[in-house]
Design an enzyme around this catalytic site. Structure first.
Site, mmCIF file in Angstrom:
data_model
loop_
_atom_site.group_PDB
_atom_site.id
_atom_site.type_symbol
_atom_site.label_atom_id
_atom_site.label_comp_id
_atom_site.label_asym_id
_atom_site.label_seq_id
_atom_site.Cartn_x
_atom_site.Cartn_y
_atom_site.Cartn_z
ATOM 1 N N ALA A 1 23.116 10.596 -7.217
ATOM 2 C CA ALA A 1 23.650 11.952 -7.028
ATOM 3 C C ALA A 1 23.367 12.396 -5.609
ATOM 4 O O ALA A 1 22.313 12.098 -5.056
ATOM 5 C CB ALA A 1 22.999 12.913 -8.014
ATOM 6 N N LYS B 1 19.596 11.938 4.341
ATOM 7 C CA LYS B 1 19.335 10.647 3.689
ATOM 8 C C LYS B 1 18.117 9.965 4.325
ATOM 9 O O LYS B 1 17.301 9.355 3.644
ATOM 10 C CB LYS B 1 20.565 9.742 3.802
ATOM 11 C CG LYS B 1 21.720 10.173 2.914
ATOM 12 C CD LYS B 1 21.413 9.845 1.450
ATOM 13 C CE LYS B 1 22.577 10.163 0.550
ATOM 14 N NZ LYS B 1 22.364 9.764 -0.839
ATOM 15 N N THR C 1 31.166 17.118 -7.702
ATOM 16 C CA THR C 1 32.309 16.300 -7.274
ATOM 17 C C THR C 1 32.670 15.280 -8.356
ATOM 18 O O THR C 1 33.774 14.747 -8.353
ATOM 19 C CB THR C 1 32.026 15.533 -5.953
ATOM 20 O OG1 THR C 1 30.886 14.689 -6.149
ATOM 21 C CG2 THR C 1 31.784 16.467 -4.794
ATOM 22 N N GLY C 2 31.746 15.013 -9.251
ATOM 23 C CA GLY C 2 32.002 14.050 -10.329
ATOM 24 C C GLY C 2 32.836 14.664 -11.437
ATOM 25 O O GLY C 2 33.065 15.881 -11.472
ATOM 26 N N ILE D 1 39.783 5.407 2.572
ATOM 27 C CA ILE D 1 40.747 4.674 1.739
ATOM 28 C C ILE D 1 41.441 5.600 0.733
ATOM 29 O O ILE D 1 42.679 5.625 0.682
ATOM 30 C CB ILE D 1 40.087 3.432 1.098
ATOM 31 C CG1 ILE D 1 39.797 2.410 2.224
ATOM 32 C CG2 ILE D 1 40.966 2.825 0.012
ATOM 33 C CD1 ILE D 1 39.105 1.132 1.803
ATOM 34 N N TYR E 1 24.123 15.112 7.022
ATOM 35 C CA TYR E 1 24.124 14.226 5.846
ATOM 36 C C TYR E 1 23.241 13.000 6.102
ATOM 37 O O TYR E 1 22.359 12.668 5.301
ATOM 38 C CB TYR E 1 25.566 13.798 5.539
ATOM 39 C CG TYR E 1 25.670 12.621 4.600
ATOM 40 C CD1 TYR E 1 25.312 12.732 3.253
ATOM 41 C CD2 TYR E 1 26.110 11.373 5.051
ATOM 42 C CE1 TYR E 1 25.401 11.645 2.393
ATOM 43 C CE2 TYR E 1 26.206 10.288 4.197
ATOM 44 C CZ TYR E 1 25.843 10.418 2.872
ATOM 45 O OH TYR E 1 25.927 9.343 2.025
ATOM 46 N N PHE F 1 31.773 8.413 -8.355
ATOM 47 C CA PHE F 1 32.452 7.142 -8.085
ATOM 48 C C PHE F 1 31.535 5.944 -8.371
ATOM 49 O O PHE F 1 31.737 5.188 -9.334
ATOM 50 C CB PHE F 1 32.941 7.196 -6.629
ATOM 51 C CG PHE F 1 33.328 5.896 -6.015
ATOM 52 C CD1 PHE F 1 34.140 4.986 -6.693
ATOM 53 C CD2 PHE F 1 32.902 5.579 -4.720
ATOM 54 C CE1 PHE F 1 34.508 3.782 -6.102
ATOM 55 C CE2 PHE F 1 33.272 4.391 -4.133
ATOM 56 C CZ PHE F 1 34.055 3.484 -4.824
ATOM 57 N N ASN G 1 30.538 1.351 3.882
ATOM 58 C CA ASN G 1 31.605 2.161 3.264
ATOM 59 C C ASN G 1 32.038 1.533 1.943
ATOM 60 O O ASN G 1 32.636 0.462 1.948
ATOM 61 C CB ASN G 1 32.824 2.230 4.189
ATOM 62 C CG ASN G 1 32.655 3.290 5.229
ATOM 63 O OD1 ASN G 1 31.746 3.203 6.043
ATOM 64 N ND2 ASN G 1 33.507 4.294 5.204
ATOM 65 N N LEU H 1 28.314 17.680 -11.903
ATOM 66 C CA LEU H 1 29.783 17.676 -11.903
ATOM 67 C C LEU H 1 30.360 18.433 -10.695
ATOM 68 O O LEU H 1 31.468 18.955 -10.769
ATOM 69 C CB LEU H 1 30.335 18.232 -13.222
ATOM 70 C CG LEU H 1 29.882 17.469 -14.484
ATOM 71 C CD1 LEU H 1 30.400 18.160 -15.747
ATOM 72 C CD2 LEU H 1 30.356 16.018 -14.462
#
Ligand SMILES: NC(=O)c1ccc[n+]([C@@H]2O[C@H](COP(=O)([O-])OP(=O)(O)OC[C@H]3O[C@@H](n4cnc5c(N)ncnc54)[C@H](O)[C@@H]3O)[C@@H](O)[C@H]2O)c1
Length: 303
Positions: A73, A144, A35-36, A184, A140, A11, A169, A33
């Site tokens: 990524a 990070k 999720t991309g 969203i 997660y 995204f 977000n 790839l």
């Protein structure tokens, strides 16, 4: 400029790659790839379908000798991190470390890291600043935060210039329902299919929604400014999930049912990030109103 964008088929990364190409940069993408999508990769960018934690990704960076590496990524799904923390840490922590060591070898001039508001965990504070204490409540967020710590120490020991951006977000066209800050696109899918909008919990939880076009501008500013700093990329405004649902239903233009379900582990209650530091040091501020951004996203999802 020669840039590597990890996660460039995703995204945010695909919007960044397009903006870099428009500015005349040479863009190489590293994305496995997972999720991309290949179709997100803009024409002119070269995609290498590699894992960021792999030797091949390391070798590619050493071979390419990029000036800037934008590291987007990642395993960005909070709930997946709770069910598979090993996968999450391997991708996010070891992947980041692998790229840092490659950047050192390639003498890269800048490493830019996409971190998250989730590092703060649940808080009662209205608006957080970069110096507020972190308290991750998901693996997660923890991965990070660990990545940020690796970057600080690695950069100090190896004189690698870096900037860490903590996004609130992010939303906009091409966002996928499986990533972070996915409320969203999930609501858009439910609207499109004529299903009730499903809100986890009472819907009073708040988020700070920042438009992807503004996030790309922050990434570009960070490639030039803000050496060694951590910055919020946010609007500084909070919107409740109930308000979001009502605003989307208004754009959709018809009555639509809303159903409340149980809240989920790992979700934070309130999230709003002060962006003054980025406005002062990166000369960046968000320009897109929530209504305009939401209409752009709506037009994309309903196309
Ligand atoms: N979207 C948000 O609201 C948000 C908020 C805060 C931080 N972030 C961070 O920004 C970054 C981009 O997020 P996004 O929303 O574009 O997510 P995304 O899932 O759309 O993009 C991530 C990309 O990384 C790729 N990828 C995943 N694991 C990989 C691996 N091991 N090797 C190579 N490629 C891999 C995926 O295929 C995908 O294209 C992520 O690091 C995320 O944690 C996003």
């Amino acid at each position: 400029m020669k840039a590597i964008v990890t996660g460039g088929a995703g995204f945010i990364g695909s919007h960044l790659a397009a903006a870099l190409l428009s500015s005349g940069a040479r863009v190489t993408i590293i994305d496995n790839l997972s999720t991309g999508r290949q179709s997100n990769v803009p024409e002119g960018a070269v995609l290498h379908a590699l894992d960021v934690a792999s030797d091949e990704a390391y070798d590619l960076i050493v071979h390419e000798r990029p000036e800037v590496v934008f590291h987007l990524a990642g395993q960005a799904n909070v709930h997946k991190s709770m069910t598979d923390p090993v996968y999450d840490a391997r991708t996010n922590v070891l992947g980041t470390l692998n790229l840092l060591t490659a950047c050192k070898r390639a003498c890269a001039a800048k490493f830019i890291f996409s971190s998250t508001a989730a590092v703060y965990g649940s808080t009662d504070r209205d608006r957080l600043t970069e110096s507020d204490p972190v308290s991750p409540v998901s693996f997660y967020a923890l991965s990070k935060w660990f990545s940020e710590q690796y970057i600080h120490l690695f950069a100090e020991l190896n004189q690698l210039p870096y900037t860490i951006l903590r996004f609130s977000n992010v939303y906009g066209p091409r966002q996928m329902p499986q990533g972070e800050g996915n409320v969203i696109p999930l609501f858009m899918n439910q609207l499109r299919r004529g299903q009730p909008i499903m809100i986890h919990g009472d819907g009073n939880q708040t988020r700070d929604f920042v438009y992807v076009g503004d996030v790309v501008k922050a990434l570009l500013s960070a490639s030039l400014l803000g050496r060694g700093g951590t910055y919020h990329v946010s609007t500084g405004q909070s919107i409740s999930v109930n308000e979001l649902a009502q605003q989307l239903i208004a754009i959709h233009g018809s009555d639509h049912p809303i159903v409340h379900t149980a809240s989920r582990a790992g979700d934070t209650e309130h999230s709003c990030l002060d962006n003054h530091k980025a406005s002062q040091e990166l000369l960046w501020r968000p320009m897109t109103s929530f209504d305009d951004g939401l209409r752009e996203a709506y037009a994309y999802f309903m196309r």
